[in-house]
Design an enzyme around this catalytic site. Structure first.
Site, PDB file in Angstrom:
ATOM      1  N   THR A   1      -2.853  12.158   5.869  1.00  0.00           N
ATOM      2  CA  THR A   1      -3.681  13.367   5.830  1.00  0.00           C
ATOM      3  C   THR A   1      -4.876  13.289   6.756  1.00  0.00           C
ATOM      4  OG1 THR A   1      -3.021  13.893   3.562  1.00  0.00           O
ATOM      5  CG2 THR A   1      -5.116  14.799   4.313  1.00  0.00           C
TER       6      THR A   1
ATOM      7  N   ASP B   1      -0.638   8.584  -0.327  1.00  0.00           N
ATOM      8  CA  ASP B   1       0.477   8.525  -1.276  1.00  0.00           C
ATOM      9  C   ASP B   1       1.127   7.144  -1.345  1.00  0.00           C
ATOM     10  OD1 ASP B   1       0.251  11.092  -2.235  1.00  0.00           O
ATOM     11  OD2 ASP B   1       1.660  11.946  -0.796  1.00  0.00           O
TER      12      ASP B   1
END
Length: 216
Positions: free
Chosen positions: A57, A131
């Site tokens: 991200t 993640d």
């Protein structure tokens, strides 16, 4: 006169210290082809940092092509932040992959270990998606071997893309850079303002925060 010459020299040195350097190509360093992204010429090289991009991200941005709606991962965000930070050491950029962390493979992680092993400095900063950041940290612990024996490695990332207003990227990078100067050799995860040993960190499923494995 002598005084004016001394003043001119002092001003040149001051400019070298306070102004960030632009990206310049560098030769292979320990077998890793990277770019020197910043660093004043008058500082020692012993504190150099290798900044490794794995995607995530932190590097995401809006799509460049018309009609696309998904985020794209492109240019590494960390060098943009560090160039504006007036660092007193040199940093080098290496890109392993530009992926959402859920798409990172064992081959990508093996390439990461190889790159770290070829870096002849001590400090390595890895930007990574949140993640599977802990999966990559665990992989480094289990498979790093001699490549990580004398290295200090810190993984970090962000919840919002660095290019977004209100992103936590710059803060997280600053904490990680500070940790690299202070913690002993090993693998660490730096998120949410805390630095954890990779062997003692978990992610709270409710909040998404990274915390010590010993915390309830």
């Amino acid at each position: 006169g002598v005084e004016s010459t001394e003043n001119a020299t002092r001003r040149r040195v001051q400019r070298m210290i306070t102004l960030p350097c632009r990206a310049t190509p560098v030769s292979r360093r320990g077998g890793v082809l990277g770019r020197r992204i910043l660093g004043a010429r008058c500082f020692s090289t012993r504190n150099e940092v290798c900044v490794v991009q794995m995607g995530g991200t932190i590097d995401k941005d809006y799509p460049r092509n018309v009609g696309q709606y998904g985020f794209e991962i492109g240019e590494a965000a960390a060098p943009r932040v560090l160039r504006e930070s007036y660092l007193a050491f040199r940093a080098h950029e290496v890109s392993i992959c530009q992926k959402d962390s859920q798409d990172i493979t064992a081959e990508d992680r093996a390439a990461l270990v190889e790159a770290i092993g070829k870096w002849d400095g001590q400090r390595v900063l890895i930007t990574h998606g949140t993640d599977t950041m802990l999966d990559s940290a665990a992989y480094l612990l289990e498979n790093g071997g001699d490549a990580l024996a004398d290295k200090t490695v810190v993984l970090t990332g962000s919840y919002k893309p660095e290019c977004f207003k209100g992103s936590d990227a710059a803060f997280n990078l600053g904490v990680a850079i500070g940790a690299l100067q202070l913690v002993p050799c090993g693998v660490y995860v730096s998120m949410n303002g805390l630095v954890h040993e990779a062997s003692n960190v978990r992610r709270d499923l409710e909040s998404g925060y990274f915390c010590s494995s010993e915390d309830d």
